[in-house]
Design a protein around this motif. Structure first.
Motif, PDB file in Angstrom:
ATOM      1  N   UNK A   1      -1.729 -28.077 -43.523  1.00 50.67           N
ATOM      2  CA  UNK A   1      -2.008 -26.990 -44.454  1.00 50.67           C
ATOM      3  C   UNK A   1      -0.911 -25.942 -44.441  1.00 50.67           C
ATOM      4  N   UNK A   2      -0.080 -25.963 -43.418  1.00 43.09           N
ATOM      5  CA  UNK A   2       0.980 -24.970 -43.331  1.00 43.09           C
ATOM      6  C   UNK A   2       2.304 -25.473 -43.900  1.00 43.09           C
ATOM      7  N   UNK A   3       2.765 -26.605 -43.395  1.00 45.32           N
ATOM      8  CA  UNK A   3       4.097 -27.070 -43.791  1.00 45.32           C
ATOM      9  C   UNK A   3       4.065 -28.240 -44.760  1.00 45.32           C
ATOM     10  N   UNK A   4       2.909 -28.863 -44.933  1.00 43.01           N
ATOM     11  CA  UNK A   4       2.801 -29.959 -45.888  1.00 43.01           C
ATOM     12  C   UNK A   4       3.218 -31.310 -45.343  1.00 43.01           C
TER      13      UNK A   4
ATOM     14  N   UNK B   1      -8.516 -31.025 -37.844  1.00 40.79           N
ATOM     15  CA  UNK B   1      -7.375 -30.128 -37.727  1.00 40.79           C
ATOM     16  C   UNK B   1      -6.674 -29.935 -39.074  1.00 40.79           C
ATOM     17  N   UNK B   2      -6.355 -28.689 -39.419  1.00 41.73           N
ATOM     18  CA  UNK B   2      -5.628 -28.466 -40.671  1.00 41.73           C
ATOM     19  C   UNK B   2      -4.115 -28.529 -40.469  1.00 41.73           C
ATOM     20  N   UNK B   3      -3.667 -28.616 -39.214  1.00 48.11           N
ATOM     21  CA  UNK B   3      -2.236 -28.487 -38.946  1.00 48.11           C
ATOM     22  C   UNK B   3      -1.645 -29.710 -38.268  1.00 48.11           C
ATOM     23  N   UNK B   4      -0.365 -29.936 -38.510  1.00 46.52           N
ATOM     24  CA  UNK B   4       0.388 -30.909 -37.730  1.00 46.52           C
ATOM     25  C   UNK B   4       0.605 -30.314 -36.335  1.00 46.52           C
ATOM     26  N   UNK B   5       1.102 -31.138 -35.441  1.00 49.13           N
ATOM     27  CA  UNK B   5       1.222 -30.696 -34.054  1.00 49.13           C
ATOM     28  C   UNK B   5       2.166 -29.492 -33.919  1.00 49.13           C
ATOM     29  N   UNK B   6       3.230 -29.474 -34.690  1.00 51.58           N
ATOM     30  CA  UNK B   6       4.188 -28.367 -34.620  1.00 51.58           C
ATOM     31  C   UNK B   6       3.542 -27.044 -35.051  1.00 51.58           C
ATOM     32  N   UNK B   7       2.844 -27.086 -36.163  1.00 50.29           N
ATOM     33  CA  UNK B   7       2.221 -25.874 -36.681  1.00 50.29           C
ATOM     34  C   UNK B   7       1.054 -25.439 -35.792  1.00 50.29           C
ATOM     35  N   UNK B   8       0.374 -26.422 -35.183  1.00 47.63           N
ATOM     36  CA  UNK B   8      -0.699 -26.096 -34.255  1.00 47.63           C
ATOM     37  C   UNK B   8      -0.156 -25.257 -33.091  1.00 47.63           C
ATOM     38  N   UNK B   9       1.019 -25.666 -32.616  1.00 48.82           N
ATOM     39  CA  UNK B   9       1.650 -24.915 -31.521  1.00 48.82           C
ATOM     40  C   UNK B   9       1.966 -23.496 -31.957  1.00 48.82           C
ATOM     41  N   UNK B  10       2.509 -23.380 -33.145  1.00 52.55           N
ATOM     42  CA  UNK B  10       2.824 -22.043 -33.683  1.00 52.55           C
ATOM     43  C   UNK B  10       1.555 -21.205 -33.762  1.00 52.55           C
ATOM     44  N   UNK B  11       0.471 -21.847 -34.220  1.00 49.63           N
ATOM     45  CA  UNK B  11      -0.773 -21.113 -34.395  1.00 49.63           C
ATOM     46  C   UNK B  11      -1.302 -20.629 -33.053  1.00 49.63           C
ATOM     47  N   UNK B  12      -1.213 -21.519 -32.041  1.00 52.94           N
ATOM     48  CA  UNK B  12      -1.729 -21.140 -30.725  1.00 52.94           C
ATOM     49  C   UNK B  12      -0.910 -20.029 -30.108  1.00 52.94           C
ATOM     50  N   UNK B  13       0.349 -19.946 -30.506  1.00 53.01           N
ATOM     51  CA  UNK B  13       1.201 -18.850 -30.017  1.00 53.01           C
ATOM     52  C   UNK B  13       1.045 -17.607 -30.879  1.00 53.01           C
ATOM     53  N   UNK B  14       0.241 -17.712 -31.912  1.00 54.88           N
ATOM     54  CA  UNK B  14       0.027 -16.571 -32.794  1.00 54.88           C
ATOM     55  C   UNK B  14       1.182 -16.331 -33.740  1.00 54.88           C
TER      56      UNK B  14
ATOM     57  N   UNK C   1       1.729 -18.129 -36.506  1.00 56.35           N
ATOM     58  CA  UNK C   1       1.426 -18.578 -37.857  1.00 56.35           C
ATOM     59  C   UNK C   1       0.747 -17.461 -38.627  1.00 56.35           C
ATOM     60  N   UNK C   2       1.262 -17.167 -39.787  1.00 55.32           N
ATOM     61  CA  UNK C   2       0.653 -16.073 -40.554  1.00 55.32           C
ATOM     62  C   UNK C   2      -0.605 -16.563 -41.256  1.00 55.32           C
TER      63      UNK C   2
END
Ligand SMILES: [Zn+2]
Length: 124
Positions: free
Chosen positions: A91-94, A108-121, A123-124
């Motif tokens: 849902x973030x990077x497509x 999960x709405x995110x790929x693994x990379x974006x999930x990491x970003x989200x967990x680190x806060x 992701x906007x």
């Protein structure tokens, strides 16, 4: 031949099954809390989804933990993506979400990379 509205040939079927199973588990714990004698739903995706939608604003909010509520919402969104045909893309990077990841966490709405970003806060 019995008339069944359910589409059996969806490539998403394994994920739909997994999502419904998880959703049922969450609803089951909710039903236990409520201790009501309502009949258990044993039918299609639509009914469960409707139940989820109508329950969000009601007492479900008081019986489920934040994590459970969040998960139910993610499951809802996953069903929406299945209907829209966008399930499996981030849902973030497509980008495509890996199949193993989808099998483990189909909501999960995110790929693994974006999930990491989200967990680190991050992701906007
Ligand atoms: Zn992504």
């Amino acid at each position: 031949m019995p008339a069944r509205a359910k589409v059996k040939t969806s490539p998403y079927q394994p994920f739909i099954d997994a999502l419904q199973k998880k959703q049922s588990e969450l609803f089951d714990s909710f039903e236990r809390d409520k201790a009501a004698g309502n009949a258990q739903p044993d039918d299609g995706i639509q009914d469960l989804a409707d139940k989820a939608a109508s329950a969000y604003s009601k007492e479900l909010n008081f019986s489920l933990s934040d994590g459970e509520r969040n998960l139910l919402m993610l499951i809802e969104e996953a069903f929406n993506r299945i209907r829209e045909g966008t399930f499996g893309t981030c849902s973030n990077c497509g980008n495509l979400i890996g199949e193993k990841r989808l099998a483990a966490v189909p909501w999960t709405p995110f790929c693994i990379d974006c999930q990491e970003l989200q967990e680190k806060g991050l992701l906007s």
